[in-house]
Scaffold this motif. Structure first.
Motif, short mmCIF file in Angstrom:
data_model
loop_
_atom_site.label_atom_id
_atom_site.label_comp_id
_atom_site.label_asym_id
_atom_site.label_seq_id
_atom_site.Cartn_x
_atom_site.Cartn_y
_atom_site.Cartn_z
N SER A 169 0.95 -1.11 0.01
CA SER A 169 0.01 0.08 0.17
C SER A 169 0.81 1.15 0.04
O SER A 169 1.93 1.07 0.23
CB SER A 169 -1.19 -0.03 1.27
OG SER A 169 -0.19 -0.24 2.57
N ARG A 188 -7.72 -0.85 6.54
CA ARG A 188 -7.36 -1.77 5.38
C ARG A 188 -6.50 -2.87 5.71
O ARG A 188 -6.42 -3.20 6.86
CB ARG A 188 -7.29 -0.73 4.19
CG ARG A 188 -8.20 0.20 3.63
CD ARG A 188 -7.65 1.16 2.77
NE ARG A 188 -8.54 2.19 2.54
CZ ARG A 188 -8.38 3.32 1.85
NH1 ARG A 188 -6.95 3.71 1.27
NH2 ARG A 188 -9.18 4.13 1.53
N GLN A 221 -1.87 -0.05 -5.55
CA GLN A 221 -3.25 0.41 -5.07
C GLN A 221 -4.48 -0.56 -5.64
O GLN A 221 -5.38 -0.15 -5.58
CB GLN A 221 -3.49 1.81 -5.95
CG GLN A 221 -2.27 2.74 -5.55
CD GLN A 221 -2.25 2.97 -3.88
OE1 GLN A 221 -3.32 3.58 -3.62
NE2 GLN A 221 -1.26 2.55 -3.45
N ILE A 223 -7.46 -2.74 -5.64
CA ILE A 223 -8.48 -3.15 -4.70
C ILE A 223 -8.50 -4.78 -4.56
O ILE A 223 -9.32 -5.42 -5.52
CB ILE A 223 -9.96 -2.54 -4.81
CG1 ILE A 223 -9.63 -1.07 -4.98
CG2 ILE A 223 -10.79 -2.91 -3.71
CD1 ILE A 223 -8.97 -0.33 -3.97
N SER A 224 -7.87 -5.32 -3.88
CA SER A 224 -7.94 -6.92 -3.83
C SER A 224 -8.37 -7.48 -2.66
O SER A 224 -8.14 -6.82 -1.59
CB SER A 224 -6.51 -7.36 -4.46
OG SER A 224 -5.49 -6.72 -3.55
N GLU A 230 0.05 -7.43 -4.14
CA GLU A 230 0.05 -6.53 -5.05
C GLU A 230 1.41 -6.39 -5.95
O GLU A 230 1.41 -6.22 -7.12
CB GLU A 230 0.09 -5.06 -4.55
CG GLU A 230 -1.51 -4.95 -4.32
CD GLU A 230 -1.84 -5.30 -2.72
OE1 GLU A 230 -3.06 -5.13 -2.25
OE2 GLU A 230 -0.90 -5.94 -2.19
N ARG A 324 -8.92 1.92 -8.73
CA ARG A 324 -10.38 1.73 -8.41
C ARG A 324 -11.27 1.64 -9.36
O ARG A 324 -12.40 0.91 -9.26
CB ARG A 324 -10.62 3.03 -7.36
CG ARG A 324 -10.22 2.95 -5.96
CD ARG A 324 -10.29 4.35 -5.27
NE ARG A 324 -10.11 4.42 -3.96
CZ ARG A 324 -8.66 4.40 -3.41
NH1 ARG A 324 -7.78 4.70 -4.19
NH2 ARG A 324 -8.75 4.40 -2.15
N SER A 327 -11.40 -1.93 -10.81
CA SER A 327 -12.09 -3.17 -9.73
C SER A 327 -13.84 -2.60 -9.81
O SER A 327 -14.63 -3.41 -9.64
CB SER A 327 -11.59 -2.67 -8.33
OG SER A 327 -10.23 -3.00 -8.35
N HIS A 331 -16.59 -5.03 -10.68
CA HIS A 331 -17.83 -5.40 -9.61
C HIS A 331 -19.16 -5.14 -10.31
O HIS A 331 -20.14 -5.84 -10.29
CB HIS A 331 -17.77 -4.69 -8.37
CG HIS A 331 -18.45 -4.62 -7.37
ND1 HIS A 331 -18.46 -5.39 -6.39
CD2 HIS A 331 -19.39 -3.96 -7.07
CE1 HIS A 331 -19.50 -5.49 -5.56
NE2 HIS A 331 -20.21 -4.52 -6.05
N ARG A 351 -12.02 10.05 -6.19
CA ARG A 351 -12.14 8.95 -5.09
C ARG A 351 -13.98 8.93 -4.75
O ARG A 351 -14.48 7.90 -4.59
CB ARG A 351 -11.67 9.40 -3.73
CG ARG A 351 -10.18 9.37 -3.71
CD ARG A 351 -9.57 8.01 -3.94
NE ARG A 351 -8.17 8.07 -3.66
CZ ARG A 351 -7.20 8.53 -4.11
NH1 ARG A 351 -7.30 9.15 -5.48
NH2 ARG A 351 -5.85 8.43 -3.90
N HIS A 377 -17.50 0.41 -2.92
CA HIS A 377 -16.43 0.96 -1.90
C HIS A 377 -16.67 2.11 -1.17
O HIS A 377 -17.59 2.62 -1.50
CB HIS A 377 -15.27 1.74 -3.10
CG HIS A 377 -13.94 1.91 -2.50
ND1 HIS A 377 -13.63 2.62 -1.37
CD2 HIS A 377 -12.80 1.08 -2.62
CE1 HIS A 377 -12.37 2.79 -1.01
NE2 HIS A 377 -11.52 1.81 -1.63
N ASP A 379 -15.73 4.69 -0.10
CA ASP A 379 -15.32 6.18 -0.31
C ASP A 379 -16.22 6.85 -1.09
O ASP A 379 -16.38 8.07 -1.30
CB ASP A 379 -13.86 6.25 -1.39
CG ASP A 379 -12.68 6.20 -0.04
OD1 ASP A 379 -13.02 6.69 1.06
OD2 ASP A 379 -11.35 6.00 -0.72
#
Length: 494
Positions: A169, A188, A221, A223-224, A230, A324, A327, A331, A351, A377, A379
């Motif tokens: 991260s 996280r 970065q 999202i996993s 990573e 993001r 991902s 999704h 974000r 997410h 955010d």
């Protein structure tokens, strides 16, 4: 300090088809320089504010390379990932294929390849005693009210104490002293690792890799799931396993061709003040007690390059946005195949505001997409769903769709009291300054269905277009100069 012979350690290349051929930061910078995208600042520059001010002015046009930062011999670079097109170029794909490429890599990671320390450029020079980060590294102070110098571009790597699987991260880290730093841990994976270690009364070994190539930065970065490394996504983006090396003071593996690695451990049951700091929402986060890193070693290339990210500028925002978006797209498409594209807007600090392009077949579907996005997410604060004729990368197109296809009494979705971003200052209104973590970041969510009806009368929702407007060849039609125009005016006045 231990320095070993680096004569045999040239730039390490893998056979992949990127335009730069870059597995290292310096390869990528060389490519940018060849194409006019590096601005070299070859004079002394102050680490406090001046360096960040210059990098900010160049943001999105050129990477800034400082040869004399704060009297240090180590140069500083910033802004080498400040445009979407540059990141797509590093991947070797068209900008339109950026999210699909990242999504594929995240879904098919490649195990890293551990190499001997003698071959790892990041360990050409090793410091294990008498460490003074301020003396070794040119660490900038960025914004006006920042409480001192910060690491902003370091990949923080740690192992899950239960499974041994690594996580990567980027966390903001305030340098407090020669070998002591405070780190912000959001709820996280790294925070979960630290809590597990702390509950056992143990420190958590961490490494901070500074100065890696753009694809490894981007992979950090992703999202996993919690036990996904990573660095393996970085390997998939590169098309070959990423070379890694074990740290000299503990068992964490780091990118072998990073410029600099700071090794250390997060101490259990120790907290020290950190902040304020100018964050990605373009506001300051508060001064609070944070976890503490004790530095155990610093390793680096013989002539390293220090990377800093100017907070809230495009390099910072895009690093968060693209993974993001990839991902979120995956999704949403699992439940709603009609979703074609997504975009986290710059105005929403890449974000909070999500724009979704959707091929609607039934009324009500767009509201389901909105709800699905909020669940993807925490955010995300605002979602706008538009039709496939609207470009989700163009703010004017989104505003036009809202202006002409949205009615608040019919198409607005509001959800109260949901979990949002703790860094969103609007969530602090009505909360005490010392609000406990479980009360931080409580937010309302807003969704706007800006799609037209599936069935509508006549041409009421038909978009105005002129036949040929997108295909007309202006280069062939427009004269190179205004000779004919001038001649006509001369004749008209004759």
């Amino acid at each position: 300090m231990n320095t070993r012979d680096a004569a045999s350690h040239g730039t390490f290349h893998l056979a992949w088809s990127r335009p730069s051929g870059a597995l290292t930061l310096r390869d990528w910078l060389a490519h940018l320089a060849r194409t006019g995208r590096v601005a070299t600042i070859d004079r002394p520059v102050a680490l406090e504010h001046e360096l960040a001010a210059i990098a900010r002015r160049l943001d999105g046009t050129q990477a800034a390379f400082f040869t004399q930062p704060g009297g240090h011999d180590v140069p500083v670079v910033s802004g080498f990932m400040s445009r979407r097109a540059w990141i797509a170029e590093a991947m070797g794909v068209a900008e339109a294929d950026l999210l699909a490429r990242f999504r594929d890599a995240a879904g098919q990671p490649l195990a890293s390849q551990e190499i001997p320390r003698a071959e790892a450029a990041c360990q050409q020079v090793v410091h294990t005693s008498g460490i003074d980060l301020h003396a070794l590294l040119p660490i900038p102070t960025h914004s006006e009210h920042d409480n001192g110098p910060y690491l902003t571009a370091g990949l923080v790597i740690a192992r899950n104490p239960r499974t041994g699987v690594q996580n990567v991260s980027i966390n903001r880290i305030q340098v407090h002293g020669p070998d002591r730093m405070a780190i912000l841990l959001l709820p996280r994976h790294l925070h979960a690792f630290q809590k597990t270690a702390e509950e056992a009364g143990e420190a958590l070994d961490v490494a901070i890799a500074i100065g890696v190539d753009p694809l490894t930065m981007l992979a950090s970065q992703a999202i996993s799931p919690i036990d996904s490394d990573e660095l393996e996504i970085a390997g998939a983006l590169h098309g070959a396993p990423l070379p890694v090396v074990r740290c000299v003071s503990h068992g964490v593996n780091v990118p072998a061709f990073a410029e600099i690695v700071i090794e250390g451990r997060i101490l259990p049951n120790v907290r020290e003040p950190e902040g304020p700091f100018g964050e990605f929402p373009k506001y300051y986060s508060a001064r609070e007690a944070r976890e503490v890193i004790e530095v155990t070693a610093v390793t680096h290339r013989e002539k390293p390059i220090f990377h800093t990210i100017v907070p809230a500028e495009m390099e910072h925002l895009l690093l968060g946005a693209i993974p993001r978006e990839a991902s979120l797209l995956a999704h949403l498409q699992r439940s709603h195949p009609g979703v074609k594209d997504v975009h986290l807007s710059v105005g929403g600090v890449c974000r909070y505001h999500l724009w979704v392009q959707f091929d609607k077949k039934r009324e009500g579907e767009a509201k389901n997409v909105i709800l699905c996005a909020f669940g993807a997410h925490y955010d995300i604060k605002q979602v706008v769903v538009v039709d496939t004729d609207v470009d989700v990368h163009d703010p004017a197109e989104i505003e036009w769709a809202v202006a002409t296809r949205f009615q608040a009494d019919r198409d607005l979705v509001v959800i109260e009291g949901a979990q949002g971003s703790p860094l969103d200052p609007s969530t602090t209104v009505g909360q005490p300054e010392d609000a406990p973590p479980h009360l931080q970041g409580v937010s309302a969510k807003m969704g706007l269905d800006a799609t037209r009806p599936v069935v509508y009368a006549s041409h009421v929702f038909t978009r105005v277009r002129i036949p040929g407007q997108d295909t007309v060849d202006l280069d062939a039609l427009v004269a190179a100069d205004n000779t004919a125009f001038d001649a006509y005016l001369d004749g008209a006045h004759g």
